[in-house]
Enzyme design. Structure first.
Site, PDB file in Angstrom:
ATOM      1  N   GLU A 152       0.837  -1.199   0.000  1.00  0.00           N
ATOM      2  CA  GLU A 152       0.000   0.000   0.000  1.00  0.00           C
ATOM      3  C   GLU A 152       0.871   1.246   0.000  1.00  0.00           C
ATOM      4  OE1 GLU A 152      -3.930  -1.662   2.295  1.00  0.00           O
ATOM      5  OE2 GLU A 152      -2.536  -0.455   3.440  1.00  0.00           O
ATOM      6  N   ASP A 168      -4.553  -8.033   6.348  1.00  0.00           N
ATOM      7  CA  ASP A 168      -5.569  -8.966   5.867  1.00  0.00           C
ATOM      8  C   ASP A 168      -5.051 -10.386   5.735  1.00  0.00           C
ATOM      9  OD1 ASP A 168      -8.003  -7.388   5.405  1.00  0.00           O
ATOM     10  OD2 ASP A 168      -6.750  -6.263   4.025  1.00  0.00           O
TER      11      ASP A 168
END
Length: 399
Positions: A152, A168
């Site tokens: 990210e 996640d």
């Protein structure tokens, strides 16, 4: 699941929501050397794997606010309208580097993700509300049997924030880096030698359902470990997995005080927590109640939401993120002054976030984003520079 990148010194940040699955907290612009419209990102394939690699750069344009993807030249393309049921998204893949090779693409001013997959392209779909990203906790997700991962980032006028993330899942390993304006290079996210297999081995050996977080293909080859929040969702972890620790915390602070000092640069800003009527109330220095928390369940703890919601404010959010870190790291009973920022004190209780514990233990620098507020105390795997010259993602061996 809200997945967060945060600049740790920003108390109230500008939130950019991406499709309901990604929340990137972009740092404010600062007066410094101008950040160009795009910067180079070099992807090095050190995985040793022979399959083709596919790379994707998806997110929200910070220039227009539109959702879309960037091609290899850093040119932004908005997603077309989706449908219900979801319709196939345009092929946004970039042919990645072969084993032992590197590829350089351009990163635009984006809040988004760099996905990479081995062997098969990812299946992205579009709804009327935007992009549907992979959710492999769902057994019917079309990406369930693809080996993939993502990083990210936010690139804006304040610089580059680039992280590796396991919020996640833990899967195909990679490291991130940035060459800074002064010419030095910093990196993070690299596993120790043998660390990838060591994570799976440790979770298989951990009683209480933690081995159920591991996902494999039908041939038995390992794909990933789901985060414990997703493990609760799939039924792999029992909902009661954190109850014993939570009950002990609530009992302890019925008769003593939990002191939270949420801002490292504001040591005189303190809040005081006591449990009364099964609710933990926090007061300020004047004795006024500023916020209260119901006894959290495991889902609230692992995902840092629901009963541990952390709004972008100056009081509840900072207290909640401190509690979330303390529960995941099991430091709330050993230290009544939070946050406890010494990693030597983390994960010492038998009831803890064992997923986070084993991932941090296998990182060369000890840093990871194993839960949403793993940046409390600066234990996150994040690189940042206000004048970035080059970004790096290195695909590492699965060993």
């Amino acid at each position: 699941m809200l997945h967060r990148i945060k600049h740790p010194l920003v108390a109230v940040a500008a939130a950019v929501a991406l499709l309901g699955t990604l929340l990137v907290w972009a740092a404010p612009s600062q007066a410094r050397a101008a950040v160009p419209a795009t910067i180079p990102l070099t992807i090095k394939n050190s995985s040793g794997r022979g399959e083709p690699v596919y790379v994707y750069n998806i997110g929200t344009s910070l220039t227009t606010g539109q959702q879309g993807w960037a091609d290899a030249n850093g040119t932004f393309h908005a997603w077309p309208a989706g449908g219900n049921p979801p319709t196939p998204a345009p092929d946004a893949s970039i042919a990645g580097p072969a084993a032992g090779q590197s590829l350089t693409i351009r990163m635009p001013k984006f809040s988004g993700r760099i996905y990479f997959s081995y062997g098969r392209k990812l299946d992205f779909r579009l709804t009327t509300g935007g992009l549907v990203q992979p959710a492999v906790q769902n057994p019917s997700d079309p990406n369930r049997n693809i080996l993939f991962n993502w990083s990210e980032y936010t690139l804006n006028d304040g610089g580059l924030w680039l992280n590796s993330t396991q919020v996640d899942m833990f899967s195909a390993p990679y490291a991130v880096g940035v060459r800074r304006g002064d010419g030095t290079t910093i990196s993070t996210g690299r596993l120790k030698s043998g660390g990838y297999n060591a994570v799976f081995a440790a979770l298989r050996a951990q009683p209480g359902g933690w081995a159920n977080l591991i996902q494999t293909r039908t041939d038995g080859s390992v794909l990933r470990v789901l985060s414990p929040g997703h493990g609760l969702e799939t039924g792999g972890l029992p909902a009661s997995v954190m109850n014993d620790y939570v009950n002990r915390v609530w009992q302890r602070y019925t008769t003593s005080t939990l002191t939270v000092t949420p801002f490292a640069n504001q040591p005189n800003t303190k809040y005081y927590g006591r449990v009364s009527g099964n609710v933990m109330n926090f007061t300020n220095g004047s004795g006024a109640v500023v916020t209260s928390f119901q006894k959290p369940d495991a889902d609230s703890i692992f995902r840092c939401h629901k009963l541990l919601d952390a709004p972008n404010d100056a009081v509840r959010g900072p207290i909640s993120r401190t509690l979330c870190a303390g529960f995941n790291r099991s430091t709330l009973l050993t230290n009544p002054n939070q946050p406890d920022t010494s990693s030597a004190n983390f994960y010492r209780d038998a009831v803890t976030n064992h997923y986070a514990r084993v991932i941090h233990a296998q990182m060369t620098d000890g840093k990871a984003y194993a839960f949403a507020f793993d940046d409390v105390g600066n234990h996150e795997s994040l690189v940042h520079d206000g004048n970035p010259q080059q970004a790096y993602v290195t695909l590492d061996p699965l060993s």
